[in-house]
Design an enzyme around this catalytic site. Structure first.
Site, PDB file in Angstrom:
ATOM      1  N   SER A 101       0.808  -1.220   0.000  1.00 26.75           N
ATOM      2  CA  SER A 101       0.000   0.000   0.000  1.00 26.75           C
ATOM      3  C   SER A 101       0.842   1.272   0.000  1.00 26.75           C
ATOM      4  O   SER A 101       0.356   2.338  -0.363  1.00 26.75           O
ATOM      5  CB  SER A 101      -0.943   0.021   1.203  1.00 26.75           C
ATOM      6  OG  SER A 101      -0.213   0.115   2.407  1.00 26.75           O
ATOM      7  N   LYS A 157       1.146   4.391   6.895  1.00 22.44           N
ATOM      8  CA  LYS A 157       0.629   5.192   5.781  1.00 22.44           C
ATOM      9  C   LYS A 157       1.241   6.588   5.871  1.00 22.44           C
ATOM     10  O   LYS A 157       1.945   6.939   6.819  1.00 22.44           O
ATOM     11  CB  LYS A 157      -0.897   5.332   5.845  1.00 22.44           C
ATOM     12  CG  LYS A 157      -1.681   4.046   5.985  1.00 22.44           C
ATOM     13  CD  LYS A 157      -1.732   3.235   4.713  1.00 22.44           C
ATOM     14  CE  LYS A 157      -2.597   1.999   4.887  1.00 22.44           C
ATOM     15  NZ  LYS A 157      -2.518   1.069   3.733  1.00 22.44           N
TER      16      LYS A 157
END
Length: 328
Positions: A101, A157
């Protein structure tokens, strides 16, 4: 139990190699470490009288063994106390990157070092790459939740919005506080291994410009709905739908996903949601997104992260050694 700890680590080293061994050590519960150190301390106390009372003329056989045991136990005690009870809780900790991701910034199976001290005296800010514990709405499977229904999995993230920031994606293009944001780290990708199995993908490749022009890229904003700030993903066709519609330009490629909690049924309600004004990131919360923008399960799907759930700033990729670099 200390025996369980040693057995588990041995099994990881045999079955999963260096990656699982290091990850197992990094995630060892503090309770197991305390018990392990306590048992070693008991061994240390038991060995000491032997060292003290062994007469010089009897030290040929027993003394070297007792001395070696004593020194090894000391080393493990100091390591356990220093690393697991001081460095890991308050300083730095190693984490394994399990998915793509954050590609190309981070690759699958990278080990990163998170600085847990930095946010004790500064606040997270936009563009920081952050390790955190997401809300329960992020759970993909039941195993992601603990017995109390809270997430037990750490994510990494990039912080896209800090408290007070007005964040919007307009057909995939990021705007913060009304200004266009340059995102050199961002990628739109496809799986290089199994095109139909993104969840198990190990490597990625960037999509061509011609391909990205054909994609139906969703817009995004935070809105206030039913007294709650929620993530809203929308296109010209729908908004926060359980089954987002596509325009047929990229067959099988969904423009967005939404956690079940935030899904909206009915075209009228979806249109009303799209008409709602964008809201700023509220105090005490942060908005996180992955750099691999079309292959990231992030805040667009499951919402905001509380300040208390932020663990640290990702500073360094340290394994594999060939990919050693600072994280930006």
């Amino acid at each position: 139990m200390p025996l369980d700890l040693l057995t588990n680590l041995f099994a990881q080293s045999q079955g999963g190699g260096t990656r699982d061994l290091v990850d197992g050590l990094a995630r060892t519960p503090l309770s197991q470490v305390v018990l392990f150190v306590a048992v070693l301390t008991g061994i240390r106390i038991a060995v000491f009288p032997t060292l003290k009372n062994t007469k010089p003329h009897l030290r040929i056989r027993l003394y070297p063994v007792a001395k070696f045991t004593n020194e090894m136990v000391d080393a493990f005690i100091y390591a356990g106390v220093f690393v697991f009870m001081i460095i890991r809780p308050f300083g730095i900790q190693a984490f394994l990157v399990p998915s793509g991701s954050m590609w190309p910034t981070l690759e699958v199976n990278n080990f990163i070092v998170a600085n847990k001290a930095i946010y004790r005296y500064t606040e997270p800010k936009a563009n920081d790459v952050i390790v955190f514990r997401p809300p329960a709405t992020a759970a993909i499977r039941h195993a992601d939740l603990d017995v109390e229904g809270e997430m037990k999995v750490d994510y990494v993230k990039r912080c896209i919005g800090a408290p007070g920031d007005l964040v919007e994606l307009k057909k995939g293009v990021l705007y913060r506080n009304g200004s266009l944001v340059d995102e050199p780290y961002k990628a739109l990708s496809e799986c290089n291994d199994h095109p139909q199995m993104e969840d198990t993908c190990q490597t990625f490749r960037k999509l061509s410009e011609d391909t990205t022009k054909q994609m139906l890229l969703a817009s995004f904003k935070l809105v206030s709905r039913n007294g709650e700030i929620i993530p809203l993903n929308y296109t010209d066709l729908d908004a926060n739908s359980a089954e987002p519609r596509t325009d047929g330009s990229m067959d099988g490629t969904l423009p967005y996903r939404s956690a079940r909690k935030f899904q909206i049924t009915g075209s009228d309600d979806q249109q009303k949601a799209k008409d709602l004004p964008a809201q700023k990131v509220p105090p005490g919360y942060f908005l996180m997104m992955g750099d691999n923008r079309n292959n990231s399960h992030d805040g667009r799907v499951w919402g905001l992260v509380q300040r208390d759930n932020i663990i640290g700033r990702a500073e360094l990729v340290w394994w594999p050694i060939s990919q050693l670099h600072r994280i930006h």
